[in-house]
Design a protein around this motif. Sequence first.
Motif, PDB file in Angstrom:
ATOM      1  N   ARG A  89       0.799  -1.232   0.000  1.00 61.31           N
ATOM      2  CA  ARG A  89       0.000   0.000   0.000  1.00 61.31           C
ATOM      3  C   ARG A  89       0.830   1.279   0.000  1.00 61.31           C
ATOM      4  O   ARG A  89       0.521   2.198  -0.749  1.00 61.31           O
ATOM      5  CB  ARG A  89      -0.976  -0.021   1.181  1.00 61.31           C
ATOM      6  N   SER A  92       2.252   1.316  -3.867  1.00 57.23           N
ATOM      7  CA  SER A  92       1.430   1.256  -5.073  1.00 57.23           C
ATOM      8  C   SER A  92      -0.047   1.118  -4.749  1.00 57.23           C
ATOM      9  O   SER A  92      -0.446   0.137  -4.107  1.00 57.23           O
ATOM     10  CB  SER A  92       1.873   0.057  -5.924  1.00 57.23           C
ATOM     11  N   GLY A  93      -0.834   2.055  -5.206  1.00 58.07           N
ATOM     12  CA  GLY A  93      -2.271   1.984  -5.005  1.00 58.07           C
ATOM     13  C   GLY A  93      -2.898   0.867  -5.809  1.00 58.07           C
ATOM     14  O   GLY A  93      -3.738   0.117  -5.309  1.00 58.07           O
ATOM     15  N   THR A 126      -0.793   5.940  -0.562  1.00 58.60           N
ATOM     16  CA  THR A 126       0.340   5.425  -1.341  1.00 58.60           C
ATOM     17  C   THR A 126       1.499   6.400  -1.158  1.00 58.60           C
ATOM     18  O   THR A 126       1.768   7.229  -2.013  1.00 58.60           O
ATOM     19  CB  THR A 126      -0.038   5.281  -2.822  1.00 58.60           C
ATOM     20  N   TYR A 129       4.471   6.800  -3.794  1.00 56.81           N
ATOM     21  CA  TYR A 129       3.931   7.304  -5.057  1.00 56.81           C
ATOM     22  C   TYR A 129       3.602   8.793  -4.911  1.00 56.81           C
ATOM     23  O   TYR A 129       3.973   9.606  -5.749  1.00 56.81           O
ATOM     24  CB  TYR A 129       2.679   6.514  -5.438  1.00 56.81           C
ATOM     25  N   ASP A 154       0.805   5.877   7.971  1.00 55.10           N
ATOM     26  CA  ASP A 154       0.317   4.627   7.376  1.00 55.10           C
ATOM     27  C   ASP A 154       0.216   3.532   8.437  1.00 55.10           C
ATOM     28  O   ASP A 154      -0.789   2.805   8.486  1.00 55.10           O
ATOM     29  CB  ASP A 154       1.241   4.164   6.250  1.00 55.10           C
TER      30      ASP A 154
END
Length: 169
Positions: A89, A92-93, A126, A129, A154
């Motif tokens: 996570r 990368s979504g 993400t 990203y 997160d």
Amino acid sequence: MTDLLVPLILAVSVLTALFRNVDFYSALGEGAAEGLRVLLRILPPLVGLMTAIFMFRASGLLETLGAVLAPLLNALGIPPETIGLMLIRPVSGSGALGVGADLIRSHGPDSLVGRTAAVMLGSTETTFYTIAVYFGAAKINKTRYAIPAALCADLTGFLVASWTVRHFF
């Protein structure tokens, strides 16, 4: 209504430009050119990031790491099956969405694992990203405390998602 939204936005933009004596076509061209410049700045980090994600999943390292961390996750009350989601996570979504869909498909949408995965997907970001895109677009090279703070957020999202699902469902 939604079919009319884009034409309505374009019409309002053209009318506003006419009202303010702005050359709409030139402004549109300049905006498009700036968008392409931003794309060229952020594309290389994104390609590298996506390549690393696919290599990580294809190598089998993800499954090995999950097996090693399972006792810790059990102690924290997090279903160990969600380790792949927790590791993917922040990077990368789309990869996380794929892992989440696999968890929901294999365990069921009303299971503890399925609900936890769904809440985790909605409670986290993400991180890498987002930092690659926004810091790249702003030409920021030193992230300093941004990455550690975002990863702590997160982790908090993962823990609270697991706690919420256990206590409310």
